[in-house]
Design a protein around this motif. Sequence first.
Motif: not given
Length: 546
Positions: A506-527
């Motif tokens: 979308g065009s509005n960042l407020n509608h993104y679930h960016l926090e979930r994306f960052y948690w995913l990257m945190c998990t991948l970084s740990g692995l």
Amino acid sequence: MLAASFILVVEVLENLAYLATASNLVLYLSKFMHFSPSTSANMVTNFMGTAFLLAILGGFLADSIFTAYCIYVISATIEFMGLLLLTVQAHIPSLKPPMCVLEDSNTACHQVEGGKAVMLFAGLYLVALGVGGIKGSLPPHGAEQFDETTQQGRKQRSAFFNYYVFCLSCGALIAVTFVVWIEDNRGWQWGFGTSSLTILLSIPLFLLGSPFYRNKIPVGSPITTILKVLTAAIYNICKLKNSSNAVTGVQSNPSVTTESSDENSKEKVSRQIPTEGFQFLNKALINDPAHPILQCTVKEVEEVKRVLKILPIFMSTIMLNCCLAQLSTFSVQQAATMNTKLGSLKVPPASLPVFPVIFIMILAPLYNQIIIPLARKISKSEMGMTHLQRIGTGLILSIVAMAVAAAVEIKRKRVAINLRLLNSTEPLPITFLWVALQYLFLGSADLFTLAGMMEFFFTEAPSSMRSLATSLSWASLAMGYYFSSVLVSVVNDITSAYGHTPWLYGSNLNHYHLERFYWLMCTLSGLNFLHFLFWANRYKYRSIGP
């Protein structure tokens, strides 16, 4: 050190020119070329990924055909041409897409297309080609100025890599403050023009150091050596399976030497027995190859083994650079939705990297003058802190950074929800300094990992492949940026497949679930850190010097 000083100053100018373009590019593409936020983010990561991946080409050419000296001059000229194209396009309105118009209470924007798009991408990827050549040639050229056979020379070379990262940060500081301010307040034509002038000035400055440089003479293609050894080993393994008379015995004592007679030349060649690691490559040493071009020496086989041993470490750093990619994309867009004022000063979102940059500029000298000498006294070793320990420290910091980024995004979204501003384009009443926290942790991770990687690849690689090996540091950055683009696409595909709105669409960042994306990257970084530990604990350093 005098010769290396020219290279360090040139790196300030080169990185200034590159980052002045890259750090704010996501806003240029979205606001002036009218691409969506997610498309703009992917375009920036693809551009930066290509630039760093092309460092492999620069390193290859420096090792095999041209000197690193020549590669820098050629690459800087190419980068200047690309920036000149972008400057012209930003200056002439007819070369840009038409401005957005209001249609039925909605803003209609048409993204750049046709010949205008060709000009945009030609300029961007000429810059990428030039940056790649410079990144692949300049660090190894600087490191070659020191004598690695002496302890003092090795210490100075280690200091060079630390100060190289320091100079990267100096260029970045000017880029994300002064030049970004010019782009936002005076126009992008002035920003691109400043970058063009900067890279142009770096060429005569680099040439001034010519009387002092030590230039490594190219000794042939390292990739050819790698392919020859692998081909010979595979062919001989297949041959041995079909021939009971083939020579199969290879002694394992590395201190023993043997002599083999070449029937064609009647010359005796002294060979050192190969090491035990990667036993299948030892099969490349059979004295009766299918073709003379596949005749391999022990030195060539051992060089290929060195390269194969550093590849798992290289692979372990890609995830960290995927995290770093967020600093140029979603983090900038996050800051753009927040209050960017510091008192009466309005800070451009693209200037956020100033926080890690300043921290690196403070930490790099402290690391070289205080931390390393103290570590040498404690560990009673020349290195003090090993290359792999530095890389591992950076990986841990990247995990913390992604957790912090997720927490900050949750806080930002909560403010937007509580004030019912999810659909608003107005800045949220929350300071952008919250986003600076993730920049701080990732900047620290970059200092430890990038300097550690460059020195690790340079010192552990065979001397004939050092430029190519050092460029793996930049190739890791490239793959991290590419992986970021792939990850965004995969996350959107998976989340939309289950009947939900894609996390990053979308065009509005407020509608993104960016926090979930960052948690995913945190998990991948740990692995990924566990993967790094597996290989780092098994790695044995190559002994250098007396």
